[in-house]
Motif scaffolding. Structure first.
Motif, PDB file in Angstrom:
ATOM      1  N   LEU B  85       0.797  -1.231   0.000  1.00 21.98           N
ATOM      2  CA  LEU B  85       0.000   0.000   0.000  1.00 21.98           C
ATOM      3  C   LEU B  85       0.832   1.285   0.000  1.00 21.98           C
ATOM      4  CD1 LEU B  85      -3.108  -0.651   2.289  1.00 21.98           C
ATOM      5  CD2 LEU B  85      -3.049  -0.362  -0.191  1.00 21.98           C
ATOM      6  N   PRO B  86       1.910   1.399   0.826  1.00 26.13           N
ATOM      7  CA  PRO B  86       2.649   2.674   0.824  1.00 26.13           C
ATOM      8  C   PRO B  86       3.125   3.077  -0.572  1.00 26.13           C
ATOM      9  CG  PRO B  86       3.274   1.352   2.721  1.00 26.13           C
ATOM     10  CD  PRO B  86       2.418   0.464   1.855  1.00 26.13           C
ATOM     11  N   ALA B  87       3.617   2.114  -1.336  1.00 25.27           N
ATOM     12  CA  ALA B  87       4.079   2.436  -2.690  1.00 25.27           C
ATOM     13  C   ALA B  87       2.909   2.858  -3.584  1.00 25.27           C
ATOM     14  CB  ALA B  87       4.806   1.228  -3.292  1.00 25.27           C
ATOM     15  N   MET B  88       1.759   2.210  -3.425  1.00 26.86           N
ATOM     16  CA  MET B  88       0.582   2.579  -4.228  1.00 26.86           C
ATOM     17  C   MET B  88       0.135   3.996  -3.901  1.00 26.86           C
ATOM     18  SD  MET B  88      -0.350   0.140  -6.237  1.00 26.86           S
ATOM     19  CE  MET B  88       1.211  -0.712  -6.351  1.00 26.86           C
ATOM     20  N   VAL B  89       0.085   4.289  -2.602  1.00 26.61           N
ATOM     21  CA  VAL B  89      -0.382   5.615  -2.178  1.00 26.61           C
ATOM     22  C   VAL B  89       0.574   6.693  -2.672  1.00 26.61           C
ATOM     23  CG1 VAL B  89      -0.792   7.069  -0.146  1.00 26.61           C
ATOM     24  CG2 VAL B  89      -1.688   4.729  -0.208  1.00 26.61           C
ATOM     25  N   ALA B  90       1.862   6.424  -2.607  1.00 27.62           N
ATOM     26  CA  ALA B  90       2.843   7.396  -3.112  1.00 27.62           C
ATOM     27  C   ALA B  90       2.640   7.631  -4.600  1.00 27.62           C
ATOM     28  CB  ALA B  90       4.266   6.891  -2.827  1.00 27.62           C
ATOM     29  N   ALA B  91       2.347   6.586  -5.331  1.00 26.60           N
ATOM     30  CA  ALA B  91       2.137   6.726  -6.778  1.00 26.60           C
ATOM     31  C   ALA B  91       0.865   7.532  -7.061  1.00 26.60           C
ATOM     32  CB  ALA B  91       2.058   5.345  -7.431  1.00 26.60           C
ATOM     33  N   VAL B  92      -0.185   7.293  -6.266  1.00 33.86           N
ATOM     34  CA  VAL B  92      -1.414   8.089  -6.433  1.00 33.86           C
ATOM     35  C   VAL B  92      -1.111   9.560  -6.166  1.00 33.86           C
ATOM     36  CG1 VAL B  92      -3.737   8.522  -5.520  1.00 33.86           C
ATOM     37  CG2 VAL B  92      -2.970   6.164  -5.898  1.00 33.86           C
ATOM     38  N   ALA B  93      -0.370   9.817  -5.067  1.00 31.38           N
ATOM     39  CA  ALA B  93      -0.035  11.209  -4.725  1.00 31.38           C
ATOM     40  C   ALA B  93       0.747  11.878  -5.847  1.00 31.38           C
ATOM     41  CB  ALA B  93       0.772  11.236  -3.419  1.00 31.38           C
ATOM     42  N   GLU B  94       1.583  11.094  -6.533  1.00 29.18           N
ATOM     43  CA  GLU B  94       2.404  11.675  -7.594  1.00 29.18           C
ATOM     44  C   GLU B  94       1.612  11.882  -8.890  1.00 29.18           C
ATOM     45  OE1 GLU B  94       5.917   9.432  -8.496  1.00 29.18           O
ATOM     46  OE2 GLU B  94       6.445  10.699 -10.241  1.00 29.18           O
ATOM     47  N   HIS B  95       0.821  10.871  -9.268  1.00 31.66           N
ATOM     48  CA  HIS B  95       0.248  10.883 -10.615  1.00 31.66           C
ATOM     49  C   HIS B  95      -1.228  11.268 -10.662  1.00 31.66           C
ATOM     50  CE1 HIS B  95       3.897   9.132 -12.240  1.00 31.66           C
ATOM     51  NE2 HIS B  95       3.838   8.147 -11.342  1.00 31.66           N
ATOM     52  N   ALA B  96      -1.948  11.066  -9.565  1.00 29.58           N
ATOM     53  CA  ALA B  96      -3.401  11.326  -9.608  1.00 29.58           C
ATOM     54  C   ALA B  96      -3.865  11.894  -8.278  1.00 29.58           C
ATOM     55  CB  ALA B  96      -4.148  10.027  -9.937  1.00 29.58           C
ATOM     56  N   PRO B  97      -3.234  12.993  -7.832  1.00 27.23           N
ATOM     57  CA  PRO B  97      -3.467  13.468  -6.470  1.00 27.23           C
ATOM     58  C   PRO B  97      -4.889  13.959  -6.223  1.00 27.23           C
ATOM     59  CG  PRO B  97      -2.150  15.072  -7.711  1.00 27.23           C
ATOM     60  CD  PRO B  97      -2.254  13.837  -8.564  1.00 27.23           C
ATOM     61  N   GLY B  98      -5.622  14.377  -7.245  1.00 32.56           N
ATOM     62  CA  GLY B  98      -6.943  14.954  -7.006  1.00 32.56           C
ATOM     63  C   GLY B  98      -8.073  13.952  -7.061  1.00 32.56           C
TER      64      GLY B  98
END
Lengths: 323, 323
Positions: B85-98
């Motif tokens: 999950l931490p890696a997934m959440v970081a990727a969301v924050a980077e690529h699809a934050p909204g």
């Protein structure tokens, strides 16, 4: 699994079943359906009427049924709940004292004590089919109940070989496989795989339901399956578990010790590694045994010197007697 | 149970599922089969190939999938095991934050912490479908997995009403019923009805298998059903249970206390009356709740003042939101 060559044909001896509940009624049905002379007693006229209407030979006259059993030298099967056993045994001692006697009730040391007290000279060989459901009564009976099931037949030193064979062949006629065991080993085994699971199911249900209606609303497969046997009628559970109190105390104490160790590991190290790994390994062992066809016991001549010990030895390895 | 009038039609918003295991893969299938725009990511090219071959929209390129989600304002569903999950959440924050973010992972306080740490501004509304089997992987996916299941949707104070509706409607589209709860109440509930049953199943299996091969040979329904979840992959069990350590410690301690009281009563008075009666009553309460159609939550306008507290109050009574 079931080699027709090896299933014995009818016993010459009729079978007389005392108690026509789930187990006794299912036994009467499977035997009679197979052409084996069999008849039964039940104290409830309603059950007798249901059985008779379905074409089975049943009566609510205990003395008459047992006099008939004495007359045709039947194999008598005790199939009532434990609280009714002393009266049944006394009636057998009075009306059919020379017949071979077995039972299909759970805890063997308790039944042996009741038989020894009420009918000291009984030709008694205990039995225990590992089959049943949470249902009860004639309506729940099922002639397929024992198909492929395990049926423990008591095999302590000094057992009469011919009487043992009568009981073992009864189990085979019902469709079950015979597991020979000493009665104390049987009682320890059922404490571990049946009575202790009733206690863990009960406490799991209580803790879950005590949390909230929200929790029960969210409950899914692990709760449904893990608490199923907690739904069995409390008086049936109590009779079974309290009748095996000594063996159950041991398994319950081990259960508590293992849960305390798990709590300490979870509290101190945040880990459930040991309890989960142990449980997973145990479940895999069970599945391996449950899913494979059991190895048959071989090379044992019933009645030869030391036959009881050799049957027990092979039974302890998980093997079954197929006749 | 499922009034077609009340099942919402497609969300305007596509659904992007990160992780196509049993839960995520089943979700992709049920949504796409219903005509809802949906696509998924999985790190294993083999799973992606299986999903694609079956006609689903899947990719192993996480950045590309999330850029697409950002572009079409998708609802993003975290569906990987907790360690990923931490890696997934970081990727969301980077690529699809909204994007609106939800999850289908068990323990909600843990996932909330991971989301808060990796993506502090996330529009996150946690979720938890109560469905699953001991199986895993694409081959085990089943578009009917959620039919009639309960799906908890986090309903803490301050939740955005429109985001909540997006997540709740996702659950309804999948065929589930929505159970609103605060995340701490959810975590206590699943400790009681899912995580604690894993521990009691594990210890029941261990005690049974430790007795003898004879015991496992005699094991029947109570052991088979009562130990089933002990067969779940140990790493999955550990991730789930250890992620809910605080709540699980409470239910485990209560379990131990009740078993100790039962042992004392059995040893001192030969009685299992209390534990059996409590368990039977609890099981009856569960069956009454599980077998009846749930009462729907009514009279709550999502977004009106105090809507979160009122949904939680009705959810605590065991009611469900049907839209």
């Amino acid at each position: 699994m079931c080699d027709p060559e090896k299933v014995p044909h009818h016993n010459a001896r009729p079978v007389c079943i005392l108690g026509l509940g789930l187990i006794g009624g299912s036994l009467l049905r499977v035997l009679a359906d197979a052409g084996q002379p069999a008849y039964g007693y039940n104290r409830s006229p309603q059950t007798v009427n249901e059985a008779t209407a379905a074409g089975y030979d049943a009566s609510s006259d205990l003395a008459a049924v047992l006099q008939r059993a004495a007359g045709d030298d039947a194999l008598v099967v005790l199939a009532t709940p434990v609280p009714a056993l002393p009266a049944m045994v006394a009636a057998v001692a009075e009306h059919a004292p020379g017949t071979v006697l077995t039972d299909v009730v759970s805890v063997k040391e308790e039944v042996s004590r009741i038989v020894a007290a009420g009918h000291p000279g009984a030709r008694y060989v205990g039995g225990h089919p590992m089959a049943g459901t949470a249902e009860s009564g004639w309506a729940a009976t099922d002639p397929g109940l024992f198909t492929g099931a395990m049926w423990m037949v008591a095999t302590d030193d000094g057992t009469d070989p011919q009487d043992w064979l009568d009981v073992a062949r009864l189990a085979r006629l019902a469709g079950a496989m015979v597991v020979p065991a000493a009665i104390d080993a049987h009682d320890r085994a059922v404490a571990a795989i049946s009575h202790n699971p009733h206690l863990t199911a009960a406490v799991t249900a209580t803790v879950g339901a005590g949390e909230s209606a929200l929790a029960l609303r969210l409950a899914a497969g692990s709760f449904r399956d893990g608490t199923r046997v907690a739904g069995t009628a409390p008086d049936l559970q109590r009779a079974m578990l309290e009748g095996n109190a000594m063996a159950l105390l041991n398994t319950l104490s081990e259960t508590i010790d293992r849960l305390v160790a798990a709590r300490d590991a979870l509290r101190d190290r945040g880990s459930v590694e040991v309890i989960v790994a142990d449980g997973h390994r145990a479940r895999e062992r069970y599945e391996a045994i449950a899913q494979a066809a059991p190895q048959p016991i071989d090379d044992v001549q019933i009645g030869a010197s030391g036959w009881e010990a050799e049957l027990r030895r092979q039974g302890h390895l998980g093997r079954v007697w197929l006749g």
